[in-house]
Scaffold this motif. Sequence first.
Motif, PDB file in Angstrom:
ATOM      1  N   UNK B 370      38.656  31.595  38.899  1.00 23.65           N
ATOM      2  CA  UNK B 370      38.708  33.055  38.916  1.00 23.65           C
ATOM      3  C   UNK B 370      38.332  33.604  40.282  1.00 23.65           C
ATOM      4  N   UNK B 374      40.901  36.116  43.569  1.00 25.09           N
ATOM      5  CA  UNK B 374      40.666  37.430  44.178  1.00 25.09           C
ATOM      6  C   UNK B 374      40.149  37.336  45.610  1.00 25.09           C
ATOM      7  N   UNK B 396      34.146  45.662  44.569  1.00 24.85           N
ATOM      8  CA  UNK B 396      35.211  45.696  43.558  1.00 24.85           C
ATOM      9  C   UNK B 396      35.656  44.287  43.232  1.00 24.85           C
ATOM     10  N   UNK B 400      35.600  42.328  39.748  1.00 23.81           N
ATOM     11  CA  UNK B 400      36.800  41.745  39.143  1.00 23.81           C
ATOM     12  C   UNK B 400      36.609  40.277  38.807  1.00 23.81           C
ATOM     13  N   UNK B 404      36.801  38.557  35.224  1.00 23.37           N
ATOM     14  CA  UNK B 404      37.722  37.449  34.963  1.00 23.37           C
ATOM     15  C   UNK B 404      36.967  36.266  34.370  1.00 23.37           C
TER      16      UNK B 404
ATOM     17  N   UNK C 288      43.801  44.018  31.190  1.00 25.67           N
ATOM     18  CA  UNK C 288      44.214  43.343  32.410  1.00 25.67           C
ATOM     19  C   UNK C 288      45.722  43.114  32.421  1.00 25.67           C
ATOM     20  N   UNK C 472      42.227  44.737  38.570  1.00 28.04           N
ATOM     21  CA  UNK C 472      41.446  43.694  37.910  1.00 28.04           C
ATOM     22  C   UNK C 472      42.247  42.446  37.608  1.00 28.04           C
ATOM     23  N   UNK C 474      45.372  39.866  39.390  1.00 22.19           N
ATOM     24  CA  UNK C 474      46.022  39.668  40.666  1.00 22.19           C
ATOM     25  C   UNK C 474      47.531  39.787  40.545  1.00 22.19           C
ATOM     26  N   UNK C 491      47.012  31.256  36.905  1.00 23.92           N
ATOM     27  CA  UNK C 491      46.377  31.266  38.206  1.00 23.92           C
ATOM     28  C   UNK C 491      44.978  31.845  38.164  1.00 23.92           C
ATOM     29  N   UNK C 492      44.601  32.381  37.021  1.00 22.44           N
ATOM     30  CA  UNK C 492      43.295  33.023  36.941  1.00 22.44           C
ATOM     31  C   UNK C 492      42.200  31.998  36.729  1.00 22.44           C
ATOM     32  N   UNK C 493      42.553  30.713  36.774  1.00 22.32           N
ATOM     33  CA  UNK C 493      41.513  29.707  36.668  1.00 22.32           C
ATOM     34  C   UNK C 493      41.522  29.011  35.330  1.00 22.32           C
TER      35      UNK C 493
END
Lengths: 308, 407, 528
Positions: B370, B374, B396, B400, B404, C288, C472, C474, C491-493
């Motif tokens: 996560x 970002x 920010x 985020x 996440x 999101x 919030x 990507x 891709x958010x992990x």
Amino acid sequence: MSVLTKAAPRESAPREDRYTIRHDAGPRGVRWWAEVGWRHVVGIVMVVICVVPLLYVISASLNPSGTFTGSNRLFGEVGWNNYAELFESRYWRWFLNSFVVAVTSAAGTVLMGGAAAYAFSRFRFSGRRGALTTLLLVQMFPQMLAVVAIFLVLLTIGDVIPILGTNSTLALIAVYLGGALGVNTFLMYGFFNTVPREIDEAAKIDGASHAQIFWTIILRLVSPILAVVGLLSFIATFGEFIIAKTVLQSPDRLTLAVGLYQWASDERNAPWGLFSAGAVLAAIPVVVLFLLLQKYIVGGLTAGSVKG
Amino acid sequence: MRRSILTAATAVTATLALAACSGGEEPAAEESAAPELEGSLTVWVDETRIDIFTELAEEYSAERGIDMEVVQKASGDIRQEFVQQVPTGKGPDIVVGAHDWTGEFVTNGVVQPIELGDKASGFSDVSLAAFTYDGAVYGVPYAVENIALVRNDDLVSDTPDTFDDLVAQNDDTGADYPVIIQQGDEGDAYHLYPLQTSFGAPVFEQNADGSYSPDLALGGDAGDAFADYLGKLGDEGVLDPAIDGEKAKQLFLDGKTPYMVTGPWYASEFTGAGMNISVLPVPSAGGEPAEPFVGVQGAFVSAKSENALVANDFVTNFLGSTDVQLRLAEAGGRAPASIEAAGQVDDAIMQQFSDAAGSAPMPSIPEMGSVWQFWGVTEVELIQGKAKDPAKAWNTMVGNIQDAIAG
Amino acid sequence: MTDVSLASPPRADGKRGSDSHARRTGPGWYVKIVLMAAVNALGLYGVWTAVVVGSWGVAVFLALAVAAADWVYFSRRMLPAKYLYPGLVLLLAFQLFVMLYTAYVAFTNYGDGHNSTKADAVAAISAQNERRVEGSETFPLTVVERDGELGFAILRDGEVAVGDATAPLAPASGSDDGTQVTGVDGWTTLEFAELISRSAEITELRVPFSDDPAAGGLRTQDGSLGFVAAPVLVYDAAADTFTNTNTGVTYTPNDHGSFVSADGDQLTPGWRVGVGLENFTAIFTEDRLAGPFLQVLVWTFVFAGLSVITTFALGLFLAMVFNDPRVKGRKIYRSLLILPYAFPAFLATLVWRGMLNEKFGWVNEVLLGGAQIPWLTDPWLAKVSVLAVNLWLGFPYMFLVTTGALQSLPGDVLESARVDGASRWRAIRSITLPLLMVSTAPLLISAFAFNFNNFALIYMLTGGGPHFEGAPVLVGHTDILISMVYSVAFDSGVKQYGLASAVSLLIFVIVGLISWLGFRRTRTLEEL
């Protein structure tokens, strides 16, 4: 409904002859520029646009040490060692694998797609329209999990019939042929429709079976579209690596596209020179095939579905 | 890890790779089908180490009388395919890769703990900490890598202690760029991390054993200061998102800059091109030591290996041996994880890279995924000056990431 | 498709008598018999093996496939099916399975942390939580055997000790070399080669270290290093719970495929379970995803639509330009124009990415003499760039298609329009184009669907960027639906295959619906 008396003109189109009448208007006059000259300008501009990005690839392939997109100095250094190095790698082995897979798949696609197109074009049966639509819609399914699912299928099949399991060239071809119907069928279907039914009828009266009509008459008449579908299928399978890299595992069985992909996937020290040389050589069969088939393509693609 | 251009080629389908056997189906049927597996070991490696591992596998095979199959997987796919193929029972026995896969492997239950016994003390602390997850070691380390400041000795010969002075030094040198840190359109937090740590803003809190807790540490005043600093470097043109890895390497090779922050992977290309280089620790920008992430390479044993005994023997007793560690170091250009082997390495540049390493392995906890997402993008915004208030943009981002992680 | 049959009897059925090839004994007939014999033989062999292996799915599929083949090819009816059969079998085996599998996954929580079955999860949790007893010694260990039973022998305090699964380690007489036991009386010592064949047995063996069960068990992972381990989490199969031996906390399975304690502490890994419609509701309720959804959806349509229009327009234009026989070297032009199609697309995209670099790209640095145009980093320019690169990649296909289509246009139609004094443009617009559309519309609709899901291009060229600042999730200005899914679900992990599958089903419904409407509108299907 269309009853064509003659298949659409493909080669030596009569329309072209008509233009030649006006051809005497002086070679390089204003008129020439207005009618023909500008076409060359367009052609040259487009060719430049097409070729420039590829120069990067060729330049990188000739650069013994250089980067891929790191420098705009094209052809700063020129040497052949990348090409020489290809001979020391598994490149030619992969090349051969790819060639076998692509040719077999192309042939299979042509035959299976052609047979399906024949069925749709010549027979009337319930669910025919639905089937045609379904074939096209199936192709639109997002392939996000395709590789996952295909691997599972091959694992299961491989337990029963090992030569159709993972790491098998034959299995890869089977997977490719699973996509033989679809857009290809549609493409051929349109063309088959332009072959007048009277030909079938006549043959039938002479006692030919539907199989004889298909194999000996129809396939011959639609050979241009067969060439086109064969080419499209060849290009697609020759360049496909996402399914191939999952199905194939031994280094000796990889296809060219997978091998090149693996070279390029090294995040930090990818052998770009070697990779580019490989890509340049890999484009050659495609271009050669296109040159060989061009006369068919110019006359063949989608020609069929237009009903005068 | 970072999104590379070529993981892209993997496309969705590829990245998804393979899945577990569907639903309730138990893999009982599969086991009976593969009796020939007895006494053979499958090892997955990526294209960067296929040659050396093929060689090693042959030796081990001769020594132990066991068949070894070394399979090459693209570095962009190997991690995910492993996670997805192990549950099918068709995955490899061993996978060779980076330590930051550990968290994902453990939470998916695809690797087994490895007991090193007394051998543990033979590995450097950071390399073991890297493979430690929730108190257990899951991989045998063999090489350690990190980025550092690489200097072109033909352009400059002395290096200041702070990053600001380093930048200022170029007023005399007059090169096109005072220093190059590769970025790219999506940023590169990995290469900026030494600067960030020098402000005292590591990404996660570190536990006593060197592993990470999922508590973010990159925010706060230290984070704000770093965000401001990034904005300043962007303003001055020191950092530029247009310079990606390829471009950065080329600029350094062309002598357009006296310094580049990079790792051992490019160093061999520099020396190969006949450059004289030295490797130094990254000068501090925020007052504290600038510590890069340490990446450790090693081998994992599959949770479903049918030959766990041999697999363990291969990774602990064979790969862990000083001799093999030395050969791996030579082939890969990275310092060995074994302390004894590291002491025998005779390579000035490899040694200098080791000296520039800190004690912070790249986090392997799943939460790190996560963060990567970002992190780089926000840094690029700061460098480009898109964010009017750097500290606010940074906060920010922290928010985020927190969201996440919380899911 | 299974009900393919000759419903409306056209000519084929009308002359059934003379048409039946089955009665003929030409070479084709023999070929057919040989082929069918082979198909039956292989098929039945496959069914048999599948039954032996216990792979019922394969057995049923093969049996049905063979039966269908016999039915289709030996029946005198079923003419169309004879031609459709091979393609359909493979289509069913692969394509359809992909769809079904995706649909199935969409209703599960498959993803990171829920990667396999419950049995695997229990095994993994147990393995991960069996730890070496703190402060305990490690021993050079010897694997020994007696009457087929395996045992471990070590030197404990300099004395030979041996034990097996039931008998705790106890002193025994034997020999040693100072560090390791070399032989135990009454036991056979196993060599490494012998260990290999009993690998699983050895790694699973725990020899009680002493009479006190709490002292843990002696085990080995590599056959040579022995250590004493004790489980921290113990699985109780009857109660289906894990219990922590140190704290006494009990973990019970929940309906989302995880063991959880009373205070919410969760064990990893979990396993894969069905979660009903949760993935689908998440698409619309999770902020999101829902936030950028509309914006991305609009751009997806614009991107796919414009991609088709621009590639088609350029392809058609070029096809017309080179359809004039007075142009010398048409063959050369055509061959060169096809080049972008002959190179791997991912390679070309990579090159374009480099060429469009803001500072060092060839376009800015060389072509525009040092301009610094943010081709890929400005929201609007990035969109233009994505479309332009896709145009470069895609126009050769359209060029091929339209070149072919132009050849087949009846020349007299065009000519008569000319004679009537219609301007060139009007002739194109009102005569050529409509005629072309009839033949190319299905391909255009396919192209639209392809671009709707053109993940590779977006991901490789811009990565979806430039990103929405501070959002919030990507997602960026050039993200299309499929790349947004990728960004959010992978891709958010933490990878969420369930969610991704749900969204891809949704995308399929959207694209399918549009395409279906498109087919209807173009009346291509009506005319069949």
